[in-house]
Design a protein around this motif. Sequence first.
Motif, PDB file in Angstrom:
ATOM      1  N   ARG A 224       5.526   9.448   4.829  1.00  0.00           N
ATOM      2  CA  ARG A 224       5.764   8.521   3.723  1.00  0.00           C
ATOM      3  C   ARG A 224       5.830   9.333   2.440  1.00  0.00           C
ATOM      4  O   ARG A 224       4.877  10.041   2.088  1.00  0.00           O
ATOM      5  N   VAL A 225       6.958   9.257   1.741  1.00  0.00           N
ATOM      6  CA  VAL A 225       7.160  10.025   0.515  1.00  0.00           C
ATOM      7  C   VAL A 225       6.977   9.111  -0.690  1.00  0.00           C
ATOM      8  O   VAL A 225       7.668   8.102  -0.817  1.00  0.00           O
ATOM      9  N   THR A 226       6.047   9.474  -1.563  1.00  0.00           N
ATOM     10  CA  THR A 226       5.798   8.711  -2.770  1.00  0.00           C
ATOM     11  C   THR A 226       6.429   9.405  -3.978  1.00  0.00           C
ATOM     12  O   THR A 226       6.818  10.565  -3.905  1.00  0.00           O
ATOM     13  N   GLY A 227       6.531   8.679  -5.097  1.00  0.00           N
ATOM     14  CA  GLY A 227       7.060   9.268  -6.315  1.00  0.00           C
ATOM     15  C   GLY A 227       8.560   9.136  -6.431  1.00  0.00           C
ATOM     16  O   GLY A 227       9.244   8.609  -5.537  1.00  0.00           O
ATOM     17  N   ARG A 244      10.569  11.240  10.628  1.00  0.00           N
ATOM     18  CA  ARG A 244      10.984   9.926  10.148  1.00  0.00           C
ATOM     19  C   ARG A 244      10.355   9.713   8.777  1.00  0.00           C
ATOM     20  O   ARG A 244       9.131   9.675   8.647  1.00  0.00           O
ATOM     21  N   VAL A 245      11.180   9.602   7.748  1.00  0.00           N
ATOM     22  CA  VAL A 245      10.706   9.571   6.368  1.00  0.00           C
ATOM     23  C   VAL A 245      10.947   8.192   5.768  1.00  0.00           C
ATOM     24  O   VAL A 245      12.083   7.693   5.768  1.00  0.00           O
ATOM     25  N   THR A 246       9.886   7.594   5.255  1.00  0.00           N
ATOM     26  CA  THR A 246       9.984   6.321   4.543  1.00  0.00           C
ATOM     27  C   THR A 246       9.722   6.579   3.065  1.00  0.00           C
ATOM     28  O   THR A 246       8.729   7.222   2.711  1.00  0.00           O
ATOM     29  N   PHE A 247      10.620   6.086   2.211  1.00  0.00           N
ATOM     30  CA  PHE A 247      10.501   6.326   0.774  1.00  0.00           C
ATOM     31  C   PHE A 247       9.758   5.164   0.125  1.00  0.00           C
ATOM     32  O   PHE A 247      10.092   3.989   0.332  1.00  0.00           O
ATOM     33  N   ALA A 248       8.759   5.492  -0.692  1.00  0.00           N
ATOM     34  CA  ALA A 248       7.973   4.463  -1.367  1.00  0.00           C
ATOM     35  C   ALA A 248       8.540   4.110  -2.734  1.00  0.00           C
ATOM     36  O   ALA A 248       8.178   3.092  -3.320  1.00  0.00           O
ATOM     37  N   GLY A 249       9.433   4.956  -3.249  1.00  0.00           N
ATOM     38  CA  GLY A 249      10.022   4.701  -4.554  1.00  0.00           C
ATOM     39  C   GLY A 249      11.460   5.173  -4.608  1.00  0.00           C
ATOM     40  O   GLY A 249      11.947   5.853  -3.692  1.00  0.00           O
ATOM     41  N   ALA A 250      12.152   4.822  -5.685  1.00  0.00           N
ATOM     42  CA  ALA A 250      13.547   5.222  -5.853  1.00  0.00           C
ATOM     43  C   ALA A 250      13.618   6.682  -6.266  1.00  0.00           C
ATOM     44  O   ALA A 250      12.914   7.118  -7.186  1.00  0.00           O
ATOM     45  N   ALA A 272      13.024   2.074  -2.596  1.00  0.00           N
ATOM     46  CA  ALA A 272      11.739   1.814  -1.955  1.00  0.00           C
ATOM     47  C   ALA A 272      11.949   1.057  -0.644  1.00  0.00           C
ATOM     48  O   ALA A 272      12.654   0.056  -0.597  1.00  0.00           O
ATOM     49  N   GLY A 273      11.367   1.577   0.432  1.00  0.00           N
ATOM     50  CA  GLY A 273      11.502   0.952   1.737  1.00  0.00           C
ATOM     51  C   GLY A 273      12.592   1.534   2.604  1.00  0.00           C
ATOM     52  O   GLY A 273      12.659   1.243   3.805  1.00  0.00           O
ATOM     53  N   ASP A 274      13.461   2.376   2.032  1.00  0.00           N
ATOM     54  CA  ASP A 274      14.498   3.022   2.839  1.00  0.00           C
ATOM     55  C   ASP A 274      13.855   4.000   3.824  1.00  0.00           C
ATOM     56  O   ASP A 274      12.809   4.602   3.542  1.00  0.00           O
ATOM     57  N   VAL A 275      14.500   4.174   4.978  1.00  0.00           N
ATOM     58  CA  VAL A 275      13.990   5.074   6.013  1.00  0.00           C
ATOM     59  C   VAL A 275      15.094   6.045   6.415  1.00  0.00           C
ATOM     60  O   VAL A 275      16.233   5.631   6.659  1.00  0.00           O
ATOM     61  N   SER A 293      18.853   1.491   5.143  1.00  0.00           N
ATOM     62  CA  SER A 293      18.543   0.952   3.823  1.00  0.00           C
ATOM     63  C   SER A 293      17.677  -0.292   3.970  1.00  0.00           C
ATOM     64  O   SER A 293      17.905  -1.131   4.842  1.00  0.00           O
ATOM     65  N   ALA A 294      16.696  -0.418   3.107  1.00  0.00           N
ATOM     66  CA  ALA A 294      15.833  -1.596   3.134  1.00  0.00           C
ATOM     67  C   ALA A 294      16.621  -2.864   2.838  1.00  0.00           C
ATOM     68  O   ALA A 294      16.248  -3.956   3.262  1.00  0.00           O
ATOM     69  N   ALA A 295      17.745  -2.709   2.111  1.00  0.00           N
ATOM     70  CA  ALA A 295      18.573  -3.865   1.755  1.00  0.00           C
ATOM     71  C   ALA A 295      19.776  -4.012   2.680  1.00  0.00           C
ATOM     72  O   ALA A 295      20.715  -4.748   2.389  1.00  0.00           O
ATOM     73  N   ALA A 296      19.750  -3.274   3.825  1.00  0.00           N
ATOM     74  CA  ALA A 296      20.906  -3.303   4.725  1.00  0.00           C
ATOM     75  C   ALA A 296      21.133  -4.690   5.303  1.00  0.00           C
ATOM     76  O   ALA A 296      20.202  -5.463   5.509  1.00  0.00           O
ATOM     77  N   MET A 297      22.427  -4.998   5.594  1.00  0.00           N
ATOM     78  CA  MET A 297      22.785  -6.284   6.198  1.00  0.00           C
ATOM     79  C   MET A 297      22.222  -6.367   7.609  1.00  0.00           C
ATOM     80  O   MET A 297      22.321  -5.419   8.381  1.00  0.00           O
ATOM     81  N   PRO A 298      21.603  -7.475   7.988  1.00  0.00           N
ATOM     82  CA  PRO A 298      21.106  -7.598   9.358  1.00  0.00           C
ATOM     83  C   PRO A 298      22.251  -7.610  10.356  1.00  0.00           C
ATOM     84  O   PRO A 298      23.396  -7.934  10.013  1.00  0.00           O
TER      85      PRO A 298
END
Length: 417
Positions: A224-227, A244-250, A272-275, A293-298
């Motif tokens: 999990r990458v912050t900042g 597997r990297v999850t981003f906590a911020g933009a 934030a939330g992208d993997v 993308s966390a906002a990706a289309m289902p």
Amino acid sequence: MSTATALLRTINTDVYDADDNPGGLDGPSGMEVNLVKGFGAMADAAEEAADAADEAVATAGASGFSWRCAFASATADADPGAGVVRLDAATASAATQLFADLADAAGADLTALLDSLDDSTNAVKGHLRLQHRTDATKWLLFTVSGVAAAVGYRKVAVAHVGGSAAMPFANADPLTVSFVRAGDVGATGSLSGGNLTGSLNDTAVTIASAATTDIGAAAGNAVRVTGTTTITALGTAQNGALRRVTFAGALTLTHNAASLILPGGANLTAAAGDVAWFESLGGGNWRCVDYLSAAAMPMLKTGGQFSGPVQGKAAVTLTDAATIAVDFSLGNSFKVTLGGNRTLGFPSNVTAEQAGTFYIYQDGTGSRTLAFASGYVTAGGLSTLVITSTAGACTAIDYVAETTGRVHLSARKDVKA
């Protein structure tokens, strides 16, 4: 020892009175003389036995050994003198070397034993304990990592583990130095198939974003990458390692064609939330092999409909050259302005059924021609595919890849409003 025993036996069997023990308590053969002689002889015998035991241990060399010596408070890198050891620092915790003479306190040769201190294949070769011989409360303990030869002595690479004081020994203190060897590194095992009978869980690790966000050194595969700091490198890991990297911020991931290969060959803005899934290519190089993308289309169900427009990536600008290079992994649509008569090179990274468009523009001079490399095909042959020659005109050439070595073309000339 037999002499001492005989003298004590005389004391124990005699009757200690003036008649039966003519020597009395303090006469030539009396109790006092025999007692003093007996215990003196026993003390000498005990010391001889201790020396013999030390020698026996020092020559064993199996899993460890010890020897007697004296301590020197000097710290210079030199032979400390016969039967002497010293450290390279006045404070034990700062010491990195122990200098040991090639002989012990009795003059026995220690060369072979000292040279064996680093025989273990472990990084830590063993533990070295310095113990005061007459005061058990004074001691130091070190790990050993190597031995270097010098004339008349050996330099033992050490790291301080602990001790009874910062420096418990004074100059010329008598010591017993003991070494316990570490075992060798075991054989490296390998898996050759089989099934897990239980879950295999990743350890989640959190790392702050930085120019080099070292996911390679992470203690787990789930990171999990912050900042929000821009990332240009991901550290080093063995070839084939996955994270597997999850981003906590933009933040921004900076594309590099060798060290940080990103989808589309362009910088990537993470939210934030992208993997992202990264594969190590070795040598500090990484490739992003998947991105969610966390906002990706289902995912659509069978027979469903898009609820909005599907937008493609902007056309990739090609570099004008005598032979124009094309990489199909960079996008689906491409554009170029001709500055002379050119050949459109056959694309690299072709995937069967990939489709798109080439937008070919004439420059301000116009009348530029475009030839096509082997592998392109069109109805009637490539000689029939001629682009519009008017200055500034656009010819749109649609393509579909039939196979990785065959791309179909069709042109729409003089495209304009």
